[in-house]
Design a protein around this motif. Structure first.
Motif, PDB file in Angstrom:
ATOM      1  N   LEU A 336      30.919  45.662  28.557  1.00  0.00           N
ATOM      2  CA  LEU A 336      32.098  44.784  28.498  1.00  0.00           C
ATOM      3  C   LEU A 336      32.997  45.052  29.687  1.00  0.00           C
ATOM      4  O   LEU A 336      33.537  44.117  30.287  1.00  0.00           O
ATOM      5  N   ILE A 337      33.154  46.340  30.027  1.00  0.00           N
ATOM      6  CA  ILE A 337      34.014  46.678  31.160  1.00  0.00           C
ATOM      7  C   ILE A 337      33.370  46.232  32.470  1.00  0.00           C
ATOM      8  O   ILE A 337      34.011  45.670  33.347  1.00  0.00           O
ATOM      9  N   ARG A 338      32.056  46.446  32.572  1.00  0.00           N
ATOM     10  CA  ARG A 338      31.362  46.078  33.805  1.00  0.00           C
ATOM     11  C   ARG A 338      31.422  44.582  34.062  1.00  0.00           C
ATOM     12  O   ARG A 338      31.543  44.128  35.190  1.00  0.00           O
ATOM     13  N   VAL A 347      40.723  48.359  24.914  1.00  0.00           N
ATOM     14  CA  VAL A 347      40.597  46.903  24.763  1.00  0.00           C
ATOM     15  C   VAL A 347      39.181  46.562  24.308  1.00  0.00           C
ATOM     16  O   VAL A 347      38.984  45.744  23.394  1.00  0.00           O
ATOM     17  N   ALA A 348      38.198  47.180  24.930  1.00  0.00           N
ATOM     18  CA  ALA A 348      36.800  46.919  24.572  1.00  0.00           C
ATOM     19  C   ALA A 348      36.566  47.224  23.098  1.00  0.00           C
ATOM     20  O   ALA A 348      35.934  46.431  22.383  1.00  0.00           O
ATOM     21  N   LYS A 349      37.126  48.335  22.629  1.00  0.00           N
ATOM     22  CA  LYS A 349      36.925  48.723  21.225  1.00  0.00           C
ATOM     23  C   LYS A 349      37.535  47.692  20.288  1.00  0.00           C
ATOM     24  O   LYS A 349      36.915  47.314  19.298  1.00  0.00           O
ATOM     25  N   SER A 350      38.732  47.254  20.617  1.00  0.00           N
ATOM     26  CA  SER A 350      39.367  46.297  19.706  1.00  0.00           C
ATOM     27  C   SER A 350      38.640  44.959  19.744  1.00  0.00           C
ATOM     28  O   SER A 350      38.556  44.252  18.737  1.00  0.00           O
ATOM     29  N   GLN A 351      38.073  44.612  20.908  1.00  0.00           N
ATOM     30  CA  GLN A 351      37.277  43.378  20.986  1.00  0.00           C
ATOM     31  C   GLN A 351      36.060  43.475  20.078  1.00  0.00           C
ATOM     32  O   GLN A 351      35.720  42.522  19.375  1.00  0.00           O
ATOM     33  N   ASN A 362      25.083  41.723  24.327  1.00  0.00           N
ATOM     34  CA  ASN A 362      25.088  43.008  25.002  1.00  0.00           C
ATOM     35  C   ASN A 362      24.186  44.020  24.325  1.00  0.00           C
ATOM     36  O   ASN A 362      23.424  44.706  24.971  1.00  0.00           O
ATOM     37  N   THR A 363      24.314  44.081  23.004  1.00  0.00           N
ATOM     38  CA  THR A 363      23.556  45.079  22.282  1.00  0.00           C
ATOM     39  C   THR A 363      22.070  44.871  22.450  1.00  0.00           C
ATOM     40  O   THR A 363      21.321  45.807  22.696  1.00  0.00           O
ATOM     41  N   SER A 364      21.645  43.589  22.338  1.00  0.00           N
ATOM     42  CA  SER A 364      20.210  43.357  22.433  1.00  0.00           C
ATOM     43  C   SER A 364      19.717  43.638  23.851  1.00  0.00           C
ATOM     44  O   SER A 364      18.615  44.149  24.040  1.00  0.00           O
ATOM     45  N   GLU A 365      20.573  43.384  24.831  1.00  0.00           N
ATOM     46  CA  GLU A 365      20.181  43.677  26.221  1.00  0.00           C
ATOM     47  C   GLU A 365      19.880  45.158  26.406  1.00  0.00           C
ATOM     48  O   GLU A 365      18.894  45.549  26.997  1.00  0.00           O
TER      49      GLU A 365
END
Ligand code: ZN
Length: 368
Positions: A336-338, A347-351, A362-365
């Motif tokens: 997410l940050i990249r 921010v990423a965590k709350s998203q 993302n996860t499947s990637e």
């Protein structure tokens, strides 16, 4: 000075007295040498400032606030024009307070103290030079090897045990030669004092203090060492028994610092709790090495019922989405940050918390 890129490896072993001295002695611009901790005190109870020459002395370990000396003067750190770079009244250098994380001090011991943790193997030998030690052991081992078995089981077993012992002794001597360590370093004349930030004192309330056990043990060592110094220097007619018992007390306190309980009863506090020694800080599952250096625990985990998945190949395993996100959260955050979808970890965590479905890609990637 301390740079994580320089410190690529860590070794625990013996150091020479010269090394201890270079670590802990500091020459002030006026030529004065500081570094020796002579007083068992920590902070003044009224002013809350570190006591001079005590375990938290700013002159020895550096300023608590960057660029501010003990009397409160301020200088810009690294300013070439400003001279001198230390306060002439209190002797505190105008440097970054981070120095208190690595500046060591020392205690000059009134009586040479054996490093009990390492010396117990060698003490019986009485031979200070590893080369000689190795030769003697080899000669004796060869003699025993050439001897015919006596037929007496008891005697043969005794010879076998002696041979094993000689082998162990030779291994140890070889280790000393290989690592360039001198056995005499096992006797301490200077005792290093850990940087103050690594053995902190916290104020919880006005009058309540929480302190690291290490400070408590150092305090005892300095008390006992000072008493011994007084006995040896000021009074001429001190009975020898008194000196010997004081030397024993000092040895006990140093043992407690290096490895509490290595020689008999461990040292305890007022509540009968055993003090944590330097070895306890390092060793074990919760020690510094295994807990923080060798691995880092993460707080992502998940559990699910195992079911068959006919669509999966033999080498694959399926995961429920929620668990996959939880389990690979670190990777999802990184992605997410990249991809500039989040500016930082928070921010990423709350998203992820808000809209779990969006992160699926993302996860499947990552897990695929
Ligand atoms: Zn000053």
């Amino acid at each position: 000075m301390i740079d994580r890129y320089i410190h690529q490896q860590l070794r625990i072993g013996l150091v020479s007295p010269q090394q201890i001295s270079t670590w802990s002695k500091k020459i002030l611009p006026n030529g004065e040498i500081v570094g020796e901790v002579t007083k068992p005190y920590t902070f003044h109870y009224k002013t809350n400032k570190p006591e001079k020459d005590g375990l938290f002395c700013e002159r020895i370990f550096g300023p608590i606030k960057s660029g501010i000396c003990a009397c409160g003067n301020y200088r810009v750190i690294g300013d070439q024009k400003e001279d001198p770079k230390f306060c002439e009244q209190c002797g505190v250098e105008f440097v970054d307070s981070r120095i208190r994380r690595y500046q060591m001090g020392y205690i000059k011991l009134a009586y040479p103290i054996r490093n009990e943790k390492l010396s117990s193997h060698l003490i019986q030998s009485g031979c200070p030079v590893p080369d000689m030690f190795l030769d003697y052991s080899l000669v004796e081992w060869k003699e025993l090897e050439e001897e015919e078995p006596t037929g007496n089981e008891w005697e043969d077993r005794k010879v076998g045990r002696r041979k094993d012992f000689l082998l162990r002794r030779m291994e140890l001597a070889k280790h000393f030669i290989r690592t360039n360590i001198e056995p005499k370093w096992m006797v301490l004349c200077l005792l290093p004092v850990l940087p103050p930030e690594l053995r902190p004192i916290y104020h919880i309330d006005e009058d309540k203090l929480v302190t690291s056990d290490i400070n408590e043990i150092y305090r005892r060592i300095i008390y006992r060492n000072n008493t011994l110094t007084d006995l040896l220097t000021t009074s001429i007619a001190t009975p020898e028994e008194l000196i010997i018992s004081q030397e024993k007390l000092l040895q006990e306190a140093v043992d407690a610092l290096l490895d509490n309980g290595i020689c008999g009863q461990p040292m305890r506090d007022d509540h009968n709790r055993v003090y944590k020694s330097l070895s306890d800080v390092i060793e074990g599952k919760e020690g510094r090495v295994r807990e923080t250096l060798l691995g880092k625990r993460v707080d992502y985990s998940g559990r699910s019922v195992i079911v068959v998945g006919p669509s999966l190949a033999l080498h694959r395993c399926g995961l429920p989405r929620e668990i996959a996100i939880e389990l690979f959260q670190a990777f999802v955050i990184r992605d997410l940050i990249r991809k500039h979808l989040a500016s930082n970890i928070g921010v990423a965590k709350s998203q992820i918390q808000k809209k779990k479905t969006d992160c699926m890609g993302n996860t499947s990637e990552n897990s695929g």
